[in-house]
Design a protein around this motif. Structure first.
Motif, PDB file in Angstrom:
ATOM      1  N   SER A  50     145.119  24.817   1.306  1.00  0.00           N
ATOM      2  CA  SER A  50     144.713  24.966   2.884  1.00  0.00           C
ATOM      3  C   SER A  50     144.746  23.534   3.395  1.00  0.00           C
ATOM      4  O   SER A  50     144.457  23.279   4.554  1.00  0.00           O
ATOM      5  N   GLU A  51     145.460  22.479   2.831  1.00  0.00           N
ATOM      6  CA  GLU A  51     145.663  21.154   3.470  1.00  0.00           C
ATOM      7  C   GLU A  51     146.815  21.366   4.509  1.00  0.00           C
ATOM      8  O   GLU A  51     146.948  20.384   5.245  1.00  0.00           O
ATOM      9  N   ASN A  52     147.739  22.233   4.407  1.00  0.00           N
ATOM     10  CA  ASN A  52     148.789  22.363   5.163  1.00  0.00           C
ATOM     11  C   ASN A  52     149.023  23.801   5.421  1.00  0.00           C
ATOM     12  O   ASN A  52     148.378  24.892   4.999  1.00  0.00           O
ATOM     13  N   PRO A  53     149.966  24.062   6.626  1.00  0.00           N
ATOM     14  CA  PRO A  53     150.091  25.541   6.911  1.00  0.00           C
ATOM     15  C   PRO A  53     150.496  26.194   5.727  1.00  0.00           C
ATOM     16  O   PRO A  53     151.456  25.713   5.149  1.00  0.00           O
ATOM     17  N   PHE A  54     150.027  27.531   5.584  1.00  0.00           N
ATOM     18  CA  PHE A  54     150.548  28.421   4.473  1.00  0.00           C
ATOM     19  C   PHE A  54     150.453  29.891   5.075  1.00  0.00           C
ATOM     20  O   PHE A  54     149.707  30.215   5.924  1.00  0.00           O
ATOM     21  N   VAL A  55     151.131  30.790   4.354  1.00  0.00           N
ATOM     22  CA  VAL A  55     151.390  32.035   4.689  1.00  0.00           C
ATOM     23  C   VAL A  55     150.378  32.815   3.462  1.00  0.00           C
ATOM     24  O   VAL A  55     150.597  32.568   2.154  1.00  0.00           O
ATOM     25  N   SER A  56     149.375  33.821   3.712  1.00  0.00           N
ATOM     26  CA  SER A  56     148.686  34.603   3.148  1.00  0.00           C
ATOM     27  C   SER A  56     148.844  36.046   3.328  1.00  0.00           C
ATOM     28  O   SER A  56     148.566  36.182   4.437  1.00  0.00           O
ATOM     29  N   ARG A  57     148.871  36.822   2.027  1.00  0.00           N
ATOM     30  CA  ARG A  57     148.903  38.099   2.621  1.00  0.00           C
ATOM     31  C   ARG A  57     147.972  39.177   1.429  1.00  0.00           C
ATOM     32  O   ARG A  57     147.973  38.429   0.055  1.00  0.00           O
ATOM     33  N   GLU A  58     147.561  40.101   1.703  1.00  0.00           N
ATOM     34  CA  GLU A  58     146.886  40.830   0.662  1.00  0.00           C
ATOM     35  C   GLU A  58     147.090  42.375   0.944  1.00  0.00           C
ATOM     36  O   GLU A  58     147.719  42.667   1.940  1.00  0.00           O
ATOM     37  N   LEU A  59     147.069  43.388  -0.096  1.00  0.00           N
ATOM     38  CA  LEU A  59     147.273  44.602   0.019  1.00  0.00           C
ATOM     39  C   LEU A  59     145.932  45.308  -0.143  1.00  0.00           C
ATOM     40  O   LEU A  59     145.193  44.965  -0.921  1.00  0.00           O
ATOM     41  N   ALA A  60     145.956  46.477   0.663  1.00  0.00           N
ATOM     42  CA  ALA A  60     144.800  47.331   0.590  1.00  0.00           C
ATOM     43  C   ALA A  60     145.158  48.693   0.639  1.00  0.00           C
ATOM     44  O   ALA A  60     145.993  49.052   1.253  1.00  0.00           O
ATOM     45  N   ARG A  87     141.354  46.541  -2.918  1.00  0.00           N
ATOM     46  CA  ARG A  87     142.171  45.215  -2.309  1.00  0.00           C
ATOM     47  C   ARG A  87     142.734  44.635  -3.424  1.00  0.00           C
ATOM     48  O   ARG A  87     142.098  44.179  -4.368  1.00  0.00           O
ATOM     49  N   THR A  88     143.934  43.958  -3.303  1.00  0.00           N
ATOM     50  CA  THR A  88     144.419  42.921  -4.406  1.00  0.00           C
ATOM     51  C   THR A  88     143.581  41.546  -3.749  1.00  0.00           C
ATOM     52  O   THR A  88     143.061  41.374  -2.538  1.00  0.00           O
ATOM     53  N   GLY A  89     143.967  40.660  -4.572  1.00  0.00           N
ATOM     54  CA  GLY A  89     143.610  39.411  -4.029  1.00  0.00           C
ATOM     55  C   GLY A  89     144.547  38.722  -3.024  1.00  0.00           C
ATOM     56  O   GLY A  89     145.800  39.411  -2.803  1.00  0.00           O
ATOM     57  N   SER A  90     144.205  37.568  -2.476  1.00  0.00           N
ATOM     58  CA  SER A  90     145.480  37.114  -1.630  1.00  0.00           C
ATOM     59  C   SER A  90     146.707  36.351  -2.487  1.00  0.00           C
ATOM     60  O   SER A  90     146.362  35.753  -3.429  1.00  0.00           O
ATOM     61  N   VAL A  91     147.990  36.622  -1.932  1.00  0.00           N
ATOM     62  CA  VAL A  91     148.749  35.855  -2.540  1.00  0.00           C
ATOM     63  C   VAL A  91     149.398  34.974  -1.310  1.00  0.00           C
ATOM     64  O   VAL A  91     149.200  35.168  -0.241  1.00  0.00           O
ATOM     65  N   ALA A  92     149.542  33.753  -1.855  1.00  0.00           N
ATOM     66  CA  ALA A  92     149.844  32.647  -0.804  1.00  0.00           C
ATOM     67  C   ALA A  92     150.876  31.660  -1.158  1.00  0.00           C
ATOM     68  O   ALA A  92     151.171  31.605  -2.202  1.00  0.00           O
TER      69      ALA A  92
END
Length: 168
Positions: free
Chosen positions: A78-88, A149-154
């Motif tokens: 969270s300190e820098n830009p990141f990509v986060s996705r989850e599946l539902a 739902r899955t948890g977030s992968v980031a």
């Protein structure tokens, strides 16, 4: 309370997940989302954990995580830009005559109908939490039978230096 996404690189050993989850509970942190999976290196797993807290609390939690056996590294994504996705996967009440209508709803979300039954269908959607929540709101009127739902992968974004970006 601020939301944080933490990446924890660990040895792929029995009991590591239990020790990490126990540490969160002992420190009074709720785990909003946790995913664990293999990495690019054999024998290592990466945990992506979403939790809430202020910066001071999260920094203290990260120090405690570093002390655990089998923890290799801890990063606050969270300190820098990141990509986060989850599946539902969302099972919705629907008759075959509603298939085209529902397809029109899920298509803008880049979601897909992955199973059709006589009285229901299953929609698969990937994206950030807000995208999945928005699709759920639209599907509620049809009747959501089941949701998983899955948890977030980031992962941290690749950061291009400003000087290099200016010459491209």
């Amino acid at each position: 309370m601020q939301q944080h996404t933490i990446s924890v690189l660990v040895n792929d050993q029995p009991g590591v997940l239990t020790r990490v989850a126990t540490l969160f509970g002992q420190r009074g942190f709720n785990i909003d989302s946790i995913t664990v999976g293999g990495t690019e290196e054999q024998g290592l797993s990466r945990m992506i954990i979403s939790t809430g807290g202020d910066d001071r609390q999260i920094n203290q939690l990260m120090k405690q995580l570093h002390k655990l056996i089998d923890v290799i590294s801890v990063t606050n994504l969270s300190e820098n830009p990141f990509v986060s996705r989850e599946l539902a996967l969302i099972k919705v009440t629907a008759s075959p005559s509603q298939l085209a209508e529902l397809n029109g709803i899920v298509e803008p979300f880049r979601a897909a109908i992955v199973d059709v039954g006589p009285s229901s269908l299953i929609v698969q959607v990937t994206g950030d939490t807000e995208k999945i929540d928005a699709l759920l709101v639209l599907l509620q009127s049809y009747g959501v039978i089941e949701l998983t739902r899955t948890g977030s992968v980031a992962m941290a974004r690749s950061i291009v230096p400003v000087t290099a970006a200016a010459t491209v």
